[in-house]
Design a protein around this motif. Sequence first.
Motif, PDB file in Angstrom:
ATOM      1  N   ALA A  82      81.976   8.010 -45.558  1.00  0.00           N
ATOM      2  CA  ALA A  82      82.027   6.986 -44.516  1.00  0.00           C
ATOM      3  C   ALA A  82      80.628   6.426 -44.321  1.00  0.00           C
ATOM      4  O   ALA A  82      79.630   7.103 -44.624  1.00  0.00           O
ATOM      5  N   PRO A  83      80.512   5.210 -43.808  1.00  0.00           N
ATOM      6  CA  PRO A  83      79.191   4.594 -43.596  1.00  0.00           C
ATOM      7  C   PRO A  83      78.300   5.487 -42.737  1.00  0.00           C
ATOM      8  O   PRO A  83      78.712   5.967 -41.684  1.00  0.00           O
ATOM      9  N   GLY A  84      77.079   5.721 -43.224  1.00  0.00           N
ATOM     10  CA  GLY A  84      76.123   6.506 -42.473  1.00  0.00           C
ATOM     11  C   GLY A  84      76.338   8.004 -42.533  1.00  0.00           C
ATOM     12  O   GLY A  84      75.634   8.761 -41.859  1.00  0.00           O
ATOM     13  N   LYS A  85      77.317   8.440 -43.322  1.00  0.00           N
ATOM     14  CA  LYS A  85      77.604   9.873 -43.423  1.00  0.00           C
ATOM     15  C   LYS A  85      77.434  10.351 -44.858  1.00  0.00           C
ATOM     16  O   LYS A  85      77.459   9.560 -45.806  1.00  0.00           O
ATOM     17  N   ARG A  86      77.317  11.666 -45.011  1.00  0.00           N
ATOM     18  CA  ARG A  86      77.209  12.247 -46.338  1.00  0.00           C
ATOM     19  C   ARG A  86      78.566  12.270 -47.025  1.00  0.00           C
ATOM     20  O   ARG A  86      79.611  12.280 -46.374  1.00  0.00           O
ATOM     21  N   ARG A  87      78.527  12.270 -48.361  1.00  0.00           N
ATOM     22  CA  ARG A  87      79.769  12.370 -49.111  1.00  0.00           C
ATOM     23  C   ARG A  87      80.403  13.736 -48.826  1.00  0.00           C
ATOM     24  O   ARG A  87      79.729  14.763 -48.842  1.00  0.00           O
ATOM     25  N   GLU A  88      81.708  13.735 -48.622  1.00  0.00           N
ATOM     26  CA  GLU A  88      82.434  14.926 -48.181  1.00  0.00           C
ATOM     27  C   GLU A  88      83.536  15.260 -49.171  1.00  0.00           C
ATOM     28  O   GLU A  88      84.325  14.384 -49.554  1.00  0.00           O
ATOM     29  N   TRP A  89      83.632  16.519 -49.557  1.00  0.00           N
ATOM     30  CA  TRP A  89      84.708  16.976 -50.426  1.00  0.00           C
ATOM     31  C   TRP A  89      86.027  16.961 -49.651  1.00  0.00           C
ATOM     32  O   TRP A  89      86.092  17.418 -48.505  1.00  0.00           O
ATOM     33  N   VAL A  90      87.085  16.466 -50.297  1.00  0.00           N
ATOM     34  CA  VAL A  90      88.370  16.297 -49.632  1.00  0.00           C
ATOM     35  C   VAL A  90      89.461  17.176 -50.239  1.00  0.00           C
ATOM     36  O   VAL A  90      90.323  17.686 -49.524  1.00  0.00           O
ATOM     37  N   ILE A  96      95.855  22.731 -64.536  1.00  0.00           N
ATOM     38  CA  ILE A  96      97.292  22.507 -64.695  1.00  0.00           C
ATOM     39  C   ILE A  96      97.976  22.242 -63.366  1.00  0.00           C
ATOM     40  O   ILE A  96      99.207  22.123 -63.315  1.00  0.00           O
ATOM     41  N   GLY A  97      97.201  22.165 -62.307  1.00  0.00           N
ATOM     42  CA  GLY A  97      97.744  21.797 -61.006  1.00  0.00           C
ATOM     43  C   GLY A  97      98.364  22.919 -60.209  1.00  0.00           C
ATOM     44  O   GLY A  97      99.007  22.658 -59.188  1.00  0.00           O
ATOM     45  N   ASP A  98      98.161  24.160 -60.646  1.00  0.00           N
ATOM     46  CA  ASP A  98      98.805  25.270 -59.945  1.00  0.00           C
ATOM     47  C   ASP A  98      97.990  25.777 -58.769  1.00  0.00           C
ATOM     48  O   ASP A  98      98.493  26.551 -57.947  1.00  0.00           O
ATOM     49  N   THR A  99      96.756  25.330 -58.670  1.00  0.00           N
ATOM     50  CA  THR A  99      95.907  25.734 -57.550  1.00  0.00           C
ATOM     51  C   THR A  99      95.269  24.496 -56.933  1.00  0.00           C
ATOM     52  O   THR A  99      94.719  23.663 -57.656  1.00  0.00           O
ATOM     53  N   THR A 100      95.356  24.391 -55.607  1.00  0.00           N
ATOM     54  CA  THR A 100      94.741  23.281 -54.885  1.00  0.00           C
ATOM     55  C   THR A 100      93.938  23.830 -53.704  1.00  0.00           C
ATOM     56  O   THR A 100      94.233  24.911 -53.192  1.00  0.00           O
ATOM     57  N   ASN A 101      92.936  23.071 -53.310  1.00  0.00           N
ATOM     58  CA  ASN A 101      92.090  23.487 -52.192  1.00  0.00           C
ATOM     59  C   ASN A 101      91.721  22.287 -51.341  1.00  0.00           C
ATOM     60  O   ASN A 101      91.538  21.181 -51.880  1.00  0.00           O
ATOM     61  N   TYR A 102      91.579  22.545 -50.030  1.00  0.00           N
ATOM     62  CA  TYR A 102      91.253  21.478 -49.082  1.00  0.00           C
ATOM     63  C   TYR A 102      90.341  22.018 -47.988  1.00  0.00           C
ATOM     64  O   TYR A 102      90.440  23.186 -47.606  1.00  0.00           O
ATOM     65  N   PRO A 103      89.507  21.158 -47.430  1.00  0.00           N
ATOM     66  CA  PRO A 103      88.780  21.570 -46.221  1.00  0.00           C
ATOM     67  C   PRO A 103      89.729  21.541 -45.034  1.00  0.00           C
ATOM     68  O   PRO A 103      90.783  20.890 -45.084  1.00  0.00           O
ATOM     69  N   ASP A 104      89.332  22.188 -43.960  1.00  0.00           N
ATOM     70  CA  ASP A 104      90.200  22.236 -42.777  1.00  0.00           C
ATOM     71  C   ASP A 104      90.496  20.858 -42.207  1.00  0.00           C
ATOM     72  O   ASP A 104      91.546  20.643 -41.603  1.00  0.00           O
ATOM     73  N   SER A 105      89.571  19.925 -42.405  1.00  0.00           N
ATOM     74  CA  SER A 105      89.720  18.592 -41.812  1.00  0.00           C
ATOM     75  C   SER A 105      90.940  17.835 -42.337  1.00  0.00           C
ATOM     76  O   SER A 105      91.439  16.927 -41.668  1.00  0.00           O
ATOM     77  N   VAL A 106      91.413  18.181 -43.531  1.00  0.00           N
ATOM     78  CA  VAL A 106      92.563  17.455 -44.106  1.00  0.00           C
ATOM     79  C   VAL A 106      93.721  18.375 -44.470  1.00  0.00           C
ATOM     80  O   VAL A 106      94.797  17.890 -44.852  1.00  0.00           O
ATOM     81  N   LYS A 107      93.529  19.669 -44.361  1.00  0.00           N
ATOM     82  CA  LYS A 107      94.571  20.623 -44.751  1.00  0.00           C
ATOM     83  C   LYS A 107      95.847  20.379 -43.958  1.00  0.00           C
ATOM     84  O   LYS A 107      95.809  20.207 -42.741  1.00  0.00           O
TER      85      LYS A 107
END
Length: 116
Positions: free
Chosen positions: A40-48, A54-65
């Motif tokens: 976002a403008p003025g913010k650091r790049r954030e992992w989402v 093979i798509g069997d494992t996924t991970n998310y930060p709490d902000s989007v989980k």
Amino acid sequence: QVQLVESGGGLVQPGGSLRLSCVASGFSFSRSQMYWYRQAPGKRREWVAGISEIGDTTNYPDSVKGRFTISRNNAKNTLYLQMNSLKLEDSALYYCNVLLAGVDYWGRGTQVTVSS
């Protein structure tokens, strides 16, 4: 060369949904972990989100989980991000990312704007 092309962004109201896509080329997509980031403008790049080869494992930060879902179609060399229950704070430029031999590759991003 490595290319990542994002699409699917747009303007959406709070509570709405969007599905982002990222078409990859120039590397072995099916053998690579893939990621979505946002900035976002003025913010650091954030992992989402992140997904295994093979798509069997996924991970998310709490902000989007629980709201975002990453997926992939290795036959189409395409990465997806399904975003539901969007909030104002989800507005950002969303990037597809791959790390190859210690080098980060990025697309140009697709803009997501959440506004009433």
